[in-house]
Design a protein around this motif. Structure first.
Motif, PDB file in Angstrom:
ATOM      1  N   ASN A  93       5.664 -14.056   7.001  1.00 57.72           N
ATOM      2  CA  ASN A  93       5.921 -14.605   5.666  1.00 57.72           C
ATOM      3  C   ASN A  93       7.416 -14.660   5.343  1.00 57.72           C
ATOM      4  OD1 ASN A  93       6.216 -11.883   5.514  1.00 57.72           O
ATOM      5  ND2 ASN A  93       4.980 -11.588   3.698  1.00 57.72           N
ATOM      6  N   GLN A  94       8.217 -14.891   6.375  1.00 55.28           N
ATOM      7  CA  GLN A  94       9.660 -15.074   6.225  1.00 55.28           C
ATOM      8  C   GLN A  94      10.356 -13.863   5.621  1.00 55.28           C
ATOM      9  OE1 GLN A  94      10.713 -17.797   7.845  1.00 55.28           O
ATOM     10  NE2 GLN A  94       8.552 -17.975   8.218  1.00 55.28           N
ATOM     11  N   THR A  95       9.888 -12.691   5.995  1.00 50.31           N
ATOM     12  CA  THR A  95      10.535 -11.461   5.547  1.00 50.31           C
ATOM     13  C   THR A  95      10.847 -10.572   6.739  1.00 50.31           C
ATOM     14  OG1 THR A  95       8.426 -10.308   5.256  1.00 50.31           O
ATOM     15  CG2 THR A  95       9.335 -11.408   3.310  1.00 50.31           C
ATOM     16  N   ILE A  96      11.783  -9.702   6.516  1.00 57.29           N
ATOM     17  CA  ILE A  96      12.096  -8.646   7.467  1.00 57.29           C
ATOM     18  C   ILE A  96      11.584  -7.364   6.818  1.00 57.29           C
ATOM     19  CG2 ILE A  96      13.918  -7.395   8.683  1.00 57.29           C
ATOM     20  CD1 ILE A  96      13.830 -10.305   9.546  1.00 57.29           C
ATOM     21  N   LYS A  97      10.737  -6.660   7.540  1.00 56.79           N
ATOM     22  CA  LYS A  97      10.229  -5.380   7.052  1.00 56.79           C
ATOM     23  C   LYS A  97      10.841  -4.302   7.939  1.00 56.79           C
ATOM     24  CE  LYS A  97       5.875  -7.250   5.364  1.00 56.79           C
ATOM     25  NZ  LYS A  97       5.745  -8.577   5.922  1.00 56.79           N
ATOM     26  N   VAL A  98      11.467  -3.315   7.336  1.00 53.15           N
ATOM     27  CA  VAL A  98      12.111  -2.245   8.086  1.00 53.15           C
ATOM     28  C   VAL A  98      11.427  -0.928   7.741  1.00 53.15           C
ATOM     29  CG1 VAL A  98      14.270  -1.024   8.528  1.00 53.15           C
ATOM     30  CG2 VAL A  98      14.316  -3.490   8.079  1.00 53.15           C
ATOM     31  N   PHE A  99      10.896  -0.268   8.760  1.00 54.20           N
ATOM     32  CA  PHE A  99      10.289   1.048   8.586  1.00 54.20           C
ATOM     33  C   PHE A  99      11.266   2.063   9.145  1.00 54.20           C
ATOM     34  CE2 PHE A  99       7.611   4.640   9.866  1.00 54.20           C
ATOM     35  CZ  PHE A  99       6.972   4.892   8.669  1.00 54.20           C
ATOM     36  N   GLU A 100      11.776   2.889   8.248  1.00 56.26           N
ATOM     37  CA  GLU A 100      12.786   3.872   8.640  1.00 56.26           C
ATOM     38  C   GLU A 100      12.625   5.118   7.777  1.00 56.26           C
ATOM     39  OE1 GLU A 100      17.511   3.680   9.645  1.00 56.26           O
ATOM     40  OE2 GLU A 100      16.805   2.439   8.005  1.00 56.26           O
ATOM     41  N   GLU A 101      12.654   6.263   8.427  1.00 55.73           N
ATOM     42  CA  GLU A 101      12.536   7.552   7.738  1.00 55.73           C
ATOM     43  C   GLU A 101      11.283   7.620   6.851  1.00 55.73           C
ATOM     44  OE1 GLU A 101      16.265   8.134   5.745  1.00 55.73           O
ATOM     45  OE2 GLU A 101      17.374   8.140   7.616  1.00 55.73           O
ATOM     46  N   GLY A 102      10.203   7.047   7.336  1.00 53.79           N
ATOM     47  CA  GLY A 102       8.930   7.109   6.632  1.00 53.79           C
ATOM     48  C   GLY A 102       8.782   6.146   5.471  1.00 53.79           C
ATOM     49  N   LYS A 103       9.748   5.246   5.284  1.00 51.95           N
ATOM     50  CA  LYS A 103       9.689   4.296   4.164  1.00 51.95           C
ATOM     51  C   LYS A 103       9.802   2.873   4.675  1.00 51.95           C
ATOM     52  CE  LYS A 103      11.704   7.569   0.982  1.00 51.95           C
ATOM     53  NZ  LYS A 103      12.853   7.951   0.228  1.00 51.95           N
ATOM     54  N   MET A 104       9.113   1.976   3.968  1.00 47.96           N
ATOM     55  CA  MET A 104       9.135   0.565   4.305  1.00 47.96           C
ATOM     56  C   MET A 104      10.017  -0.176   3.306  1.00 47.96           C
ATOM     57  SD  MET A 104       7.615  -1.529   6.560  1.00 47.96           S
ATOM     58  CE  MET A 104       6.123  -0.662   7.010  1.00 47.96           C
TER      59      MET A 104
END
Length: 134
Positions: A93-104
């Motif tokens: 959906n034209q997004t970048i999702k970053v999962f880092e340190e337990g958070k999105m």
């Protein structure tokens, strides 16, 4: 160490087999995932009103951990093994999702900054798709 690339095959939400591209930057502890077929992409949880890691992601992460592909970590618990890495999802959906340190964190591709250290190959492909080309 240069970025290592591989493909992962899995089932999407409609039980159709698809391919996810994975680029591992072991030096920066980043794993880039190009998934426009909803195979390992984070899913929206209506109860918590946030994105969570999907069942497909957990399956893929387990395989990556078992193969110890370019990543050094002796943690036997999958959840704890995932934590030290920054997981960057280039999504449908034209997004970048970053999962880092337990958070999105969710970022539209139009507002991504250079300091995000995105994988140019996946970012430019996603950007081109948003412009209507493939």
């Amino acid at each position: 160490m240069p970025i290592q690339q591989l493909e992962y095959r899995g089932l999407n939400l409609y039980d159709v087999v698809g391919t996810v591209e994975v680029a591992i930057d072991a030096d920066l502890k980043q794993i880039h995932i190009y998934d426009t077929q909803h195979i390992v992409e984070p899913e929206y949880d209506f109860l918590s009103k946030s994105y969570i890691l999907s069942e497909g992601f957990w399956k893929m992460a387990k395989i990556i951990r078992e193969k110890q592909l370019f990543l050094e970590n002796d943690e036997s618990n999958l959840n704890l093994w995932i934590t030290p890495f920054k997981w960057v999802f280039y999504s449908s959906n034209q997004t970048i999702k970053v999962f880092e340190e337990g958070k999105m964190k969710i970022q539209p591709i139009s507002s991504c900054a250079e300091d995000m250290l995105l994988y140019e190959k996946y970012f430019s492909r996603l950007k081109n798709e948003s412009l209507g080309g493939k």
